[in-house]
Design a protein around this motif. Sequence first.
Motif, PDB file in Angstrom:
ATOM      1  N   CYS A  17      -0.996   3.955  -0.743  1.00  0.00           N
ATOM      2  CA  CYS A  17      -0.060   4.126   0.371  1.00  0.00           C
ATOM      3  C   CYS A  17       0.593   2.812   0.789  1.00  0.00           C
ATOM      4  O   CYS A  17       1.363   2.786   1.733  1.00  0.00           O
ATOM      5  N   LYS A  18       0.280   1.729   0.086  1.00  0.00           N
ATOM      6  CA  LYS A  18       0.923   0.445   0.380  1.00  0.00           C
ATOM      7  C   LYS A  18       1.135  -0.277  -0.940  1.00  0.00           C
ATOM      8  O   LYS A  18       0.204  -0.437  -1.724  1.00  0.00           O
ATOM      9  N   VAL A  19       2.365  -0.701  -1.172  1.00  0.00           N
ATOM     10  CA  VAL A  19       2.697  -1.413  -2.392  1.00  0.00           C
ATOM     11  C   VAL A  19       3.294  -2.764  -2.007  1.00  0.00           C
ATOM     12  O   VAL A  19       4.295  -2.823  -1.305  1.00  0.00           O
ATOM     13  N   ASN A  20       2.676  -3.830  -2.465  1.00  0.00           N
ATOM     14  CA  ASN A  20       3.155  -5.175  -2.166  1.00  0.00           C
ATOM     15  C   ASN A  20       4.203  -5.583  -3.201  1.00  0.00           C
ATOM     16  O   ASN A  20       3.928  -5.545  -4.397  1.00  0.00           O
ATOM     17  N   ILE A  21       5.380  -5.952  -2.730  1.00  0.00           N
ATOM     18  CA  ILE A  21       6.459  -6.343  -3.643  1.00  0.00           C
ATOM     19  C   ILE A  21       7.034  -7.716  -3.289  1.00  0.00           C
ATOM     20  O   ILE A  21       8.157  -8.027  -3.630  1.00  0.00           O
ATOM     21  N   SER A  22       6.233  -8.540  -2.648  1.00  0.00           N
ATOM     22  CA  SER A  22       6.773  -9.829  -2.188  1.00  0.00           C
ATOM     23  C   SER A  22       7.257 -10.701  -3.340  1.00  0.00           C
ATOM     24  O   SER A  22       8.250 -11.412  -3.198  1.00  0.00           O
TER      25      SER A  22
END
Length: 81
Positions: A31-36
């Motif tokens: 439910c959370k995808v890090n795309i930094s």
Amino acid sequence: MSAVKTYLSELGGGSGNLDDEVTKSVSLGICKVNISSDVKSAFFIECQRFFQENSGQHEPNMIFPSCIQATKKLFIINLIS
């Protein structure tokens, strides 16, 4: 009485993953995808392009608008797909 625990999952390091991989991860409960890293990459690729075309430019107010626009474009593409 049984207790039900909900675990919120996170795809740390989601940058660079193919769209199909992210879609599959979400279907499995992520439910959370890090795309930094993707965001930073879009920003700095545009910075490099800007400096190649404007080698003498050092004014942040001239440099940053197109870089910020590149990151916005990335978000729009990722939100729509």
